[in-house]
Design a protein around this motif. Structure first.
Motif, mmCIF file in Angstrom:
data_model
loop_
_atom_site.group_PDB
_atom_site.id
_atom_site.type_symbol
_atom_site.label_atom_id
_atom_site.label_comp_id
_atom_site.label_asym_id
_atom_site.label_seq_id
_atom_site.Cartn_x
_atom_site.Cartn_y
_atom_site.Cartn_z
ATOM 1 N N HIS A 112 0.808 -1.221 0.000
ATOM 2 C CA HIS A 112 0.000 0.000 0.000
ATOM 3 C C HIS A 112 0.845 1.276 0.000
ATOM 4 O O HIS A 112 0.323 2.367 -0.228
ATOM 5 C CB HIS A 112 -0.954 0.004 1.202
ATOM 6 N N ASP A 154 -6.922 -2.186 -8.299
ATOM 7 C CA ASP A 154 -5.958 -3.043 -7.621
ATOM 8 C C ASP A 154 -4.761 -3.236 -8.544
ATOM 9 O O ASP A 154 -4.912 -3.606 -9.708
ATOM 10 C CB ASP A 154 -6.617 -4.394 -7.316
ATOM 11 N N VAL A 197 -8.318 -10.826 -9.980
ATOM 12 C CA VAL A 197 -6.938 -10.516 -9.619
ATOM 13 C C VAL A 197 -6.032 -11.678 -9.982
ATOM 14 O O VAL A 197 -6.355 -12.832 -9.730
ATOM 15 C CB VAL A 197 -6.835 -10.215 -8.111
#
Length: 204
Positions: A112, A154, A197
């Motif tokens: 992050h 993402d 993903v």
């Protein structure tokens, strides 16, 4: 401002599919040739400067491109450095899920933090080259996380970027926008960004 984020040319670790991260591996001969090919493609447009990550594979790619197209070589930006993968660096990518199923490598830079760091790099470059057209040579994972931070997706949904590929971003009214991803128009990439993903998309 228009900025092209370019992944560095190939290294021997890229060729061997080893996790690279911040390990400072130089370009191989194929990587130098990729930088020349990238420069030829980029030379069709005007550019004001070439900047890079301080890692040698990125800096050498930037030097080759700058020399080839006759554009000044600018500074090295620490914020453009690749994500630190800690103890996993040097490990074959095929072994990562077996050894670290959660990708929780000791010493790893948190995922992050990577995208916001990339945006800080873009903002610094924009201040240093206000209103310019700049080529910035960096690293696959750093670029994907930066694009994801801009687009709100993402990072694992972004496609793996080829060595010496370019992804374009534009600064308009203090806001960054993604134009292309690895040379593909962002509109054509959006369906994949909204899809499942892929946990295997790691680069360096």
């Amino acid at each position: 401002m228009l900025l092209a984020l370019i992944r560095h040319g190939q290294t021997d670790w890229n060729l061997a599919l080893l996790m690279q991260g911040r390990t400072d591996i130089p370009l191989n001969d194929a990587g130098r040739e990729q930088a020349l090919v990238a420069a030829s493609a980029l030379a069709t447009e005007p550019w004001d400067a070439v900047v890079s990550s301080p890692l040698v594979r990125a800096r050498e790619t930037a030097e080759i491109i700058a020399t080839s197209i006759g554009v000044p070589l600018g500074g090295a930006y620490d914020e453009l450095v690749e994500q630190d993968f800690g103890v996993a660096e040097g490990t074959p990518v095929a072994e990562l899920d077996l050894r670290w199923p959660l990708r929780d490598f000791e010493g790893k830079e948190p995922d992050h933090e990577v995208g916001p760091r990339g945006i800080r790099a873009l903002d610094r470059i924009a201040r240093d080259h206000a209103g310019g057209r700049v080529l910035a040579v960096a690293h696959g994972t750093l670029i994907r996380h930066t694009l994801a931070a801009i687009s709100g997706h993402d990072a694992r949904r972004y496609p793996r970027l080829d060595n010496a590929s370019s992804s374009m971003v534009r600064l308009t009214d203090a806001t960054w926008g993604v134009l292309t991803v690895g040379g593909v128009d962002v509109a054509d990439v959006l369906p994949a960004l909204d899809g499942p993903v892929d946990p295997a998309r790691l680069a360096g």
